[in-house]
Design an enzyme around this catalytic site. Structure first.
Site, short mmCIF file in Angstrom:
data_model
loop_
_atom_site.label_atom_id
_atom_site.label_comp_id
_atom_site.label_asym_id
_atom_site.label_seq_id
_atom_site.Cartn_x
_atom_site.Cartn_y
_atom_site.Cartn_z
N SER A 1 50.52 -46.59 25.74
CA SER A 1 49.64 -45.71 26.49
C SER A 1 50.20 -45.48 27.89
O SER A 1 51.35 -45.12 28.05
CB SER A 1 48.22 -46.26 26.53
OG SER A 1 47.36 -45.34 27.15
N ASP B 1 48.74 -38.37 30.33
CA ASP B 1 49.38 -39.68 30.40
C ASP B 1 50.40 -39.77 29.26
O ASP B 1 50.48 -38.87 28.42
CB ASP B 1 48.34 -40.81 30.38
CG ASP B 1 47.69 -41.03 29.04
OD1 ASP B 1 47.63 -40.07 28.24
OD2 ASP B 1 47.23 -42.16 28.77
N ASP C 1 50.79 -41.12 26.35
CA ASP C 1 50.44 -40.86 24.95
C ASP C 1 49.47 -39.68 24.81
O ASP C 1 48.94 -39.43 23.73
CB ASP C 1 49.91 -42.13 24.26
CG ASP C 1 48.55 -42.57 24.76
OD1 ASP C 1 48.25 -42.34 25.95
OD2 ASP C 1 47.78 -43.18 23.98
N ASP D 1 46.47 -38.84 25.65
CA ASP D 1 45.04 -38.85 25.34
C ASP D 1 44.17 -38.77 26.59
O ASP D 1 42.96 -38.66 26.50
CB ASP D 1 44.65 -40.06 24.47
CG ASP D 1 44.90 -41.40 25.13
OD1 ASP D 1 45.52 -41.45 26.22
OD2 ASP D 1 44.49 -42.43 24.56
N ARG D 2 44.81 -38.83 27.77
CA ARG D 2 44.03 -38.73 29.02
C ARG D 2 44.62 -37.63 29.89
O ARG D 2 45.77 -37.25 29.71
CB ARG D 2 44.05 -40.08 29.75
CG ARG D 2 43.49 -41.18 28.86
CD ARG D 2 43.20 -42.46 29.59
NE ARG D 2 44.30 -42.87 30.42
CZ ARG D 2 44.16 -43.50 31.58
NH1 ARG D 2 42.97 -43.79 32.04
NH2 ARG D 2 45.21 -43.86 32.28
N GLU E 1 34.89 -40.96 29.61
CA GLU E 1 34.90 -42.22 30.35
C GLU E 1 35.58 -41.94 31.68
O GLU E 1 36.47 -41.08 31.76
CB GLU E 1 35.60 -43.33 29.57
CG GLU E 1 37.03 -43.06 29.20
CD GLU E 1 37.65 -44.17 28.35
OE1 GLU E 1 36.94 -45.11 27.96
OE2 GLU E 1 38.85 -44.06 28.06
N SER F 1 37.82 -43.19 33.42
CA SER F 1 39.27 -43.37 33.57
C SER F 1 40.01 -42.19 32.93
O SER F 1 40.90 -42.36 32.11
CB SER F 1 39.72 -44.70 32.96
OG SER F 1 39.23 -44.83 31.64
N LYS G 1 39.38 -39.77 22.82
CA LYS G 1 39.69 -38.93 23.98
C LYS G 1 40.96 -38.13 23.69
O LYS G 1 41.82 -38.56 22.94
CB LYS G 1 39.82 -39.78 25.24
CG LYS G 1 40.80 -40.94 25.18
CD LYS G 1 40.67 -41.78 26.42
CE LYS G 1 41.66 -42.94 26.46
NZ LYS G 1 41.26 -44.06 25.60
#
Length: 485
Positions: free
Chosen positions: A38, A195, A197, A199-200, A297, A299, A311
């Site tokens: 991640s 990020d 990977d 997902d954010r 979330e 973060s 996410k």
């Protein structure tokens, strides 16, 4: 898996993490595995496991899997046959199909394709040395945009993350340096950064005075929550429809969606920290005929709609671009719209940070001290000059605000988490991270709609956060390291 004659869909190249739970649902697979560090260093490589419902595993499956691993610590002899990956007829590459299905389904989140095609806004995207580049490019094109301008030095996967001190876009302006400078040269108003990977998502916007506003996860959630509700209401003019609509957030995230729900009449629910709780709750609500239109979330983890039960930075990047383009037609920036949202629903001011602690016994001692602060089983009644009115301890299941003194949220014995409600209305939480050697702290002040003296609220929040760290975490005594980025 192949040596035991289990069919396997193995992606032939890097994909964003949300592609795995998406593929699990599309193929009706028994489970999904994603190997990723991640936003952490490559030394922290681990794996995420998804159950057949497409959400991350929760109890009891996590414990059962761990039990099976412990029972067979030595791999089967035939599992070393690496040739099977090339020769087995049970292995298929899902890349092309999943990519096609995912991009097609993104259309359910695109509300203004014609506007997007005409938008004068330019966007810069950083993949943070991860896997997001190709997929964010395609997602933008699916929404009718030209592809965003990539940050060339960070476009391709690089396990050394060679241009950033920390591969986590959540750290803000200091790690977004290359993106912001490129955006200035290209006259792009908005930067999106996935990020490693993918997902954010982090987002920054250029202000008119040439500085940059890097949005927090809570601020972005206010914008995205408003946007998803705005478009949902456009398509569903009957107010009665709103009652089956849900938004979800983790309990340490901003309460801004709760403020939306109070005024707009939809349903809001909190979960324990971690998107696995959100994903599993969406699955339950969908089965009950409800519609979850936004979850987050703090973060910088967001999910617009519910096409994946985790996410998703790729879809969110395209949604942010469309929202910014729409607001631009109304002569509004993202930041101006955020202020409009706070004017209507009340200012929600939050401060979130962390300290590092590499010694688990120290962490245990810190939380044990707080549970016995005023004697055996007596929690603190104040912090600094601030009086505490309620305490919730999710680790033990105690909540002083409930008539039966029991937590509404499920018990979470495997992690430490204490929440303090102060007399002045501030809510603060201390918790350990599930993936890193951190003690995180979260503070938020939720003002009533119309309350405007924000500078004094911000100062009060700063003082409470400082007292929380000094008195409850005792960083000098416990050798805790402050945030370095």
């Amino acid at each position: 898996m192949l040596c035991k004659d289990v069919p396997v869909y193995l992606f032939s190249t890097y994909v964003p993490t949300p592609f795995v739970p998406y593929a699990v649902m599309k193929y009706g697979a028994a489970a999904g595995v994603m190997i990723t560090a991640s936003h952490n260093r490559k030394e922290d490589n681990g794996y995420k496991v998804y159950w057949h419902n497409g959400a991350q595993i929760a109890s009891p499956h996590d414990k059962e899997i761990l039990h099976c691993i412990e029972e067979s610590a030595e791999p089967w002899a035939e599992s070393w046959n690496e040739d099977l990956v090339e020769s087995s007829l049970l292995k298929r590459d899902p890349l092309e199909d999943v990519c096609h299905w995912y991009m097609e389904e993104l259309n359910t989140l695109c509300f203004h394709r014609e506007l997007n095609a005409k938008s004068p806004l330019k966007f810069v995207h950083s993949s943070f040395h991860g896997v997001g580049h190709n997929y964010v490019q395609r997602a933008f094109q699916q929404f009718g945009f030209p592809p965003p301008i990539p940050v060339p030095e960070q476009k391709d996967p690089d396990p050394d993350f060679s241009t950033v001190s920390c591969p986590n876009p959540e750290e803000g302006e200091s790690v977004l340096e290359l993106s912001l400078r490129l955006a200035e040269r290209e006259e792009a108003r908005i930067v999106v950064a996935t990020d490693p990977d993918a997902d954010r998502l982090a987002v920054a916007e250029q202000n008119d005075n040439c500085g940059w506003k890097v949005f927090t996860g809570n601020e972005l959630a206010a914008l995205l929550g408003w946007w998803m509700l705005f478009n949902w209401k456009e398509a569903h003019p009957d107010p009665a429809d709103t009652e089956r609509v849900y938004m979800l957030a983790t309990t340490v995230s901003s309460k801004i969606l709760e403020a939306f729900a109070r005024i707009e009449g939809f349903q809001f629910e909190e979960t324990l920290p971690g998107f696995k709780w959100i994903g599993n709750r969406i699955h339950e609500l969908k089965k009950a005929g409800k519609e979850v239109i936004f979850s987050f979330e703090e973060s910088i983890g967001f999910l617009c709609g519910n096409m994946v039960l985790d996410k998703d930075g790729v879809s969110t990047a395209a949604v942010v671009a469309e929202m910014a383009s729409y607001l631009h037609t109304k002569n509004l920036s993202l930041n101006q719209q955020l202020c409009n949202i706070y004017e209507i629903y009340g200012y929600h001011i939050s401060r979130t940070s962390y300290v590092l602690c590499n010694d688990p016994p120290t962490i245990h001692r810190i939380f044990s001290r707080l549970r016995n602060f005023g004697g055996q089983g007596v929690y603190p009644t104040s912090c600094g000059d601030y009086c505490i009115t309620h305490i919730r301890d999710v680790t033990t299941g105690y909540d002083s605000s409930q008539p039966d003194k029991k937590c509404v949220l499920p018990l979470s014995k495997s992690s430490q988490m204490l929440t303090f409600t102060f007399q002045n209305g501030i809510v603060a939480t201390l918790r350990t991270s599930g993936t890193e050697p951190k003690i995180k702290y979260y503070t938020e002040f939720c003002a009533s709609p119309g309350e405007r003296d924000i500078s004094s609220l911000d100062e009060e929040l700063r003082k409470v956060a400082a007292a929380l760290v000094e008195e409850f975490l005792e960083p000098d005594k416990n050798d805790l390291l402050g945030r370095s980025v």
